[in-house]
Design an enzyme around this catalytic site. Structure first.
Site, PDB file in Angstrom:
ATOM      1  N   GLU A  56      34.953  23.408  34.198  1.00 34.64           N
ATOM      2  CA  GLU A  56      35.430  24.658  34.794  1.00 34.64           C
ATOM      3  C   GLU A  56      36.804  24.425  35.404  1.00 34.64           C
ATOM      4  OE1 GLU A  56      32.759  27.211  36.903  1.00 34.64           O
ATOM      5  OE2 GLU A  56      34.420  28.306  37.841  1.00 34.64           O
ATOM      6  N   ASP A 108      45.063  19.153  39.505  1.00 36.98           N
ATOM      7  CA  ASP A 108      45.404  19.928  38.310  1.00 36.98           C
ATOM      8  C   ASP A 108      44.433  19.649  37.158  1.00 36.98           C
ATOM      9  OD1 ASP A 108      46.769  21.029  36.020  1.00 36.98           O
ATOM     10  OD2 ASP A 108      48.609  20.955  37.192  1.00 36.98           O
ATOM     11  N   ASP A 130      45.110  32.316  37.951  1.00 33.73           N
ATOM     12  CA  ASP A 130      46.240  32.981  38.617  1.00 33.73           C
ATOM     13  C   ASP A 130      47.027  33.781  37.579  1.00 33.73           C
ATOM     14  OD1 ASP A 130      46.095  31.919  41.397  1.00 33.73           O
ATOM     15  OD2 ASP A 130      46.224  30.016  40.330  1.00 33.73           O
ATOM     16  N   ASP A 166      41.321  40.112  35.083  1.00 33.98           N
ATOM     17  CA  ASP A 166      41.400  41.563  35.306  1.00 33.98           C
ATOM     18  C   ASP A 166      42.866  42.009  35.309  1.00 33.98           C
ATOM     19  OD1 ASP A 166      42.065  40.463  37.755  1.00 33.98           O
ATOM     20  OD2 ASP A 166      40.453  41.443  38.877  1.00 33.98           O
ATOM     21  N   THR A 204      32.288  35.923  40.154  1.00 36.51           N
ATOM     22  CA  THR A 204      33.051  35.023  41.019  1.00 36.51           C
ATOM     23  C   THR A 204      33.626  35.794  42.208  1.00 36.51           C
ATOM     24  OG1 THR A 204      35.254  35.296  40.056  1.00 36.51           O
ATOM     25  CG2 THR A 204      33.744  33.769  38.927  1.00 36.51           C
ATOM     26  N   ARG A 205      34.072  35.032  43.194  1.00 40.86           N
ATOM     27  CA  ARG A 205      34.603  35.633  44.421  1.00 40.86           C
ATOM     28  C   ARG A 205      35.867  36.438  44.117  1.00 40.86           C
ATOM     29  NH1 ARG A 205      36.013  31.712  49.354  1.00 40.86           N
ATOM     30  NH2 ARG A 205      33.971  30.783  48.938  1.00 40.86           N
ATOM     31  N   TYR A 206      36.739  35.852  43.307  1.00 37.67           N
ATOM     32  CA  TYR A 206      37.988  36.535  42.967  1.00 37.67           C
ATOM     33  C   TYR A 206      37.700  37.800  42.156  1.00 37.67           C
ATOM     34  CZ  TYR A 206      42.733  37.294  41.257  1.00 37.67           C
ATOM     35  OH  TYR A 206      43.956  37.846  40.969  1.00 37.67           O
ATOM     36  N   GLU A 207      36.753  37.705  41.245  1.00 41.10           N
ATOM     37  CA  GLU A 207      36.384  38.862  40.420  1.00 41.10           C
ATOM     38  C   GLU A 207      35.965  40.039  41.302  1.00 41.10           C
ATOM     39  OE1 GLU A 207      33.141  37.714  37.933  1.00 41.10           O
ATOM     40  OE2 GLU A 207      32.843  39.710  37.089  1.00 41.10           O
TER      41      GLU A 207
HETATM   42  C1  SAM Z   1      42.702  33.539  41.150  1.00 36.13           C
HETATM   43  S1  SAM Z   1      41.853  32.068  41.519  1.00 36.13           S
HETATM   44  C2  SAM Z   1      40.233  32.318  40.804  1.00 36.13           C
HETATM   45  C3  SAM Z   1      39.227  31.323  41.300  1.00 36.13           C
HETATM   46  C4  SAM Z   1      37.825  31.433  40.704  1.00 36.13           C
HETATM   47  N1  SAM Z   1      37.806  31.064  39.297  1.00 36.13           N
HETATM   48  C5  SAM Z   1      37.274  32.834  40.897  1.00 36.13           C
HETATM   49  O1  SAM Z   1      37.198  33.566  39.908  1.00 36.13           O
HETATM   50  O2  SAM Z   1      36.909  33.170  42.048  1.00 36.13           O
HETATM   51  C6  SAM Z   1      42.571  30.911  40.380  1.00 36.13           C
HETATM   52  C7  SAM Z   1      42.325  29.492  40.780  1.00 36.13           C
HETATM   53  O3  SAM Z   1      42.822  28.631  39.779  1.00 36.13           O
HETATM   54  C8  SAM Z   1      43.347  27.494  40.417  1.00 36.13           C
HETATM   55  N2  SAM Z   1      44.286  26.837  39.486  1.00 36.13           N
HETATM   56  C9  SAM Z   1      45.507  27.268  39.119  1.00 36.13           C
HETATM   57  N3  SAM Z   1      46.094  26.380  38.301  1.00 36.13           N
HETATM   58  C10 SAM Z   1      45.203  25.364  38.131  1.00 36.13           C
HETATM   59  C11 SAM Z   1      45.239  24.161  37.414  1.00 36.13           C
HETATM   60  N4  SAM Z   1      46.309  23.793  36.697  1.00 36.13           N
HETATM   61  N5  SAM Z   1      44.155  23.364  37.465  1.00 36.13           N
HETATM   62  C12 SAM Z   1      43.075  23.713  38.185  1.00 36.13           C
HETATM   63  N6  SAM Z   1      42.983  24.854  38.898  1.00 36.13           N
HETATM   64  C13 SAM Z   1      44.048  25.663  38.878  1.00 36.13           C
HETATM   65  C14 SAM Z   1      43.990  28.039  41.671  1.00 36.13           C
HETATM   66  O4  SAM Z   1      44.165  27.057  42.685  1.00 36.13           O
HETATM   67  C15 SAM Z   1      43.004  29.113  42.085  1.00 36.13           C
HETATM   68  O5  SAM Z   1      42.034  28.639  42.985  1.00 36.13           O
END
Ligand code: SAM
Length: 224
Positions: A56, A108, A130, A166, A204-207
């Protein structure tokens, strides 16, 4: 030609509010025990007997990852997230639910992918990455041709990749880049297949925040 720059950050902040003492303690005690190796490794050595390995990317607070790990105790789940508060939250879920099948990259995901052998993961989840909606930031999007190629290398033939967003433009962007790679086939047959959450999805929380400009879209791909 690749349309990305591998050194560019795909994430925003890596820390926000102060981490609660209990979660900070887990960062010190539990994280070192379940952190993935920081060099090339065979994930099966982390959990001998694991039936499958799932990844994930960007697990946020870790709710989806923990729920899937609880449902699939024979599957090893490797999660990557650079946001420290998210890692701390995930550790709380792992600790409270006594999950023995999760390992973390607190950084990362592209480094984690680079360290995995070819054809080693049966599933990869990228849920609400993101969106980087401004055109000048599109180069920061996680989905770039070279990341797609890396996902194709790491997935087993017949393995599955799930992307959700989204943001309509990011959905279009992702479809174009993944379908440009012959390693992937999109499984959708009708609009309901991308408009409705898949049966095995965990919200998910962000969703839930509904910050995007369209209803959540779910794209499931097969590694051919
Ligand atoms: C908008 S949030 C969504 C989090 C979660 N998947 C959710 O739906 O609630 C996007 C997440 O991706 C992470 N992220 C961005 N680039 C990443 C990378 N290269 N490797 C791992 N995580 C990354 C960010 O730190 C952030 O927590």
């Amino acid at each position: 030609m690749s349309d990305s720059h591998p050194a560019l950050r795909t994430y925003g902040r890596i820390k926000s509010r102060p981490i609660k003492p209990r979660q900070a303690a887990l960062l010190d005690s539990l994280l070192p025990q379940i952190r993935v190796p920081q060099q090339p490794f065979d994930p099966r050595t982390l959990m001998p007997g694991a039936q499958e390995v799932w990844v994930e990317i960007g697990f946020g607070g870790g709710e989806h990852m923990a729920a899937q790990a609880g449902r699939h105790p024979d599957t090893l789940i490797l999660g990557a997230e650079p946001f420290q508060n998210g890692v701390a939250s995930a550790l709380r879920h792992i600790d409270e639910q006594r999950l023995a099948n999760v390992r973390l990259q607190d950084g990362d995901a592209r480094e984690l992918l680079a360290h995995l052998p070819a054809a080693s993961a049966a599933r990869v989840f990228i849920l609400f990455p993101d969106p980087w909606p401004k055109a000048r930031h599109h180069k920061r999007r996680l989905i770039q041709a070279d990341t797609v190629a890396e996902l194709g290398r790491v997935l087993t033939p017949g393995g599955r990749l799930r992307f959700a967003s989204d943001w309509a433009d990011y959905v279009d962007w992702t479809l174009a880049r993944i379908l440009a790679d012959p390693a992937f086939r999109w499984t959708a047959e009708a609009a309901a297949d991308w408009r409705q959450p898949p049966a095995d999805h965990v919200t998910t929380r962000y969703e839930e925040k509904r910050l995007g400009d369209c209803a959540p879209v779910f794209l499931d791909f097969i590694r051919v």
